[in-house]
Design an enzyme around this catalytic site. Structure first.
Site, short mmCIF file in Angstrom:
data_model
loop_
_atom_site.label_atom_id
_atom_site.label_comp_id
_atom_site.label_asym_id
_atom_site.label_seq_id
_atom_site.Cartn_x
_atom_site.Cartn_y
_atom_site.Cartn_z
CB ALA A 252 5.87 -26.97 -29.29
CG ASP A 253 2.25 -24.84 -34.91
OD1 ASP A 253 1.14 -25.30 -34.63
OD2 ASP A 253 2.61 -24.57 -36.08
CB ILE A 254 4.06 -29.63 -36.56
CG1 ILE A 254 4.31 -30.58 -35.39
CG2 ILE A 254 4.56 -30.25 -37.86
CD1 ILE A 254 3.52 -31.88 -35.48
#
Length: 307
Positions: A252-254
């Site tokens: 989920a890390d941008i």
């Protein structure tokens, strides 16, 4: 005590040190201008030790000349050696990673660019998770400033061989603080609560952070998720930068999603699920591929959800 460690090659000590200057290193450690020396006060089995590590080898034939001086007790050479091996990921053999992806049309260039860059983990898990919490939803420079202010407020100062060092505060020292103490340093109310409450849980013995070393990634996740202020992303970063686990995917890390968009030349940023599908063949090296993709953007992980 003095001894040598021979990390498993390739091992690029200078890349590891240079990265510290990019990611807002605090003044708890010292580096020389050539990025061949590392000095820091490290707690090993409860004893504060001055540790100096000098790279005297090459990327393909690495040697670390290590010196350690216990400052407030006794500690064995074996314990110091194991700690330095853990900190510098010396026993991680990355050659299978590079070999497996040497013909991967998207990843090969990223892996070649950062070949020999291993994880330099934090010296203890409390330090690691506090720095991760501080970094939530703020830019890198301000996170470094807040970390330094916390160290100035609650950490010790030690002089070794004519040089002054600051030491990251212990859970007991942080547990004594009031929320207002951190608010005065420009910490948000929530971060002040998260950090001090966590320190109190540890210092009271409610949570044993050292027991995390014996747990699987999933067990660490289940143990820490109930704690206020610690979400999935925070734990994933702890597994990577605190524990050096090699197969963690913060999908989920941008920052990771931006890097994938750039390297794969996608029209849009991929979703968390699309990242997981794309990374199915990255096991057991998901951490290092993620790490190198982050580095390809010259940025550290971005926040999605920490609660």
């Amino acid at each position: 005590m003095k001894f040598d460690i021979k990390p498993k090659p390739p091992f690029d000590f200078q890349k590891m040190m240079q990265r510290l200057t990019v990611t807002g290193k605090t003044h708890v450690l010292k580096l020389n201008e050539q990025f061949t020396e590392y000095e820091k006060i490290i707690r090993i089995e409860g004893v504060s030790c001055f540790v100096k590590v000098v790279s005297s080898g090459t990327v393909t034939a690495p040697i670390l000349n290590c010196q350690a001086i216990p400052l407030n007790g006794q500690v064995s050479e074996d314990a110091v050696k194991k700690k330095i091996q853990q900190l510098f990921s010396t026993e991680v053999d990355l050659s299978p990673l590079y070999h497996h992806f040497e013909e991967h049309d998207k990843l090969v260039h990223v892996l070649q660019r950062f070949e020999g860059l291993k994880l330099l983990t934090d010296t203890d898990l409390f330090e690691s998770i506090v720095k991760i919490i501080i970094g939530q939803q703020v830019n890198l420079t301000f996170a470094g400033t807040l970390t330094e202010r916390l160290i100035e407020l609650a950490g010790d100062k030690v002089e070794v061989e004519g040089s002054a060092f600051q030491v990251f505060p212990t859970p007991a020292a942080v547990a004594k603080l009031k929320y207002e103490d951190l608010r005065e340093l420009q910490f948000s109310q929530r971060k002040a609560e998260y950090i001090i409450d966590l320190a109190r849980l540890i210092s009271e013995g409610t949570i044993d952070f050292e027991s995390l070393w014996e747990m699987s990634d999933e067990e660490v996740m289940q143990t820490l998720l109930p704690i206020r202020g610690i979400g999935k992303w925070t734990i994933e970063c702890l597994l990577i930068f605190g524990m050096g686990r090699t197969d963690v995917l913060p999908a989920a890390d941008i920052g990771l999603r931006n890097a994938i968009r750039q390297v794969w030349k996608l029209a849009d940023q991929p979703s968390e699920e699309e990242v997981r599908l794309l990374a199915m063949d990255w096991t057991p090296w998901r951490t290092y591929i993620t790490y190198y993709l982050w580095e390809s953007l010259n940025q550290t992980p971005a926040v999605v959800d920490h609660t």
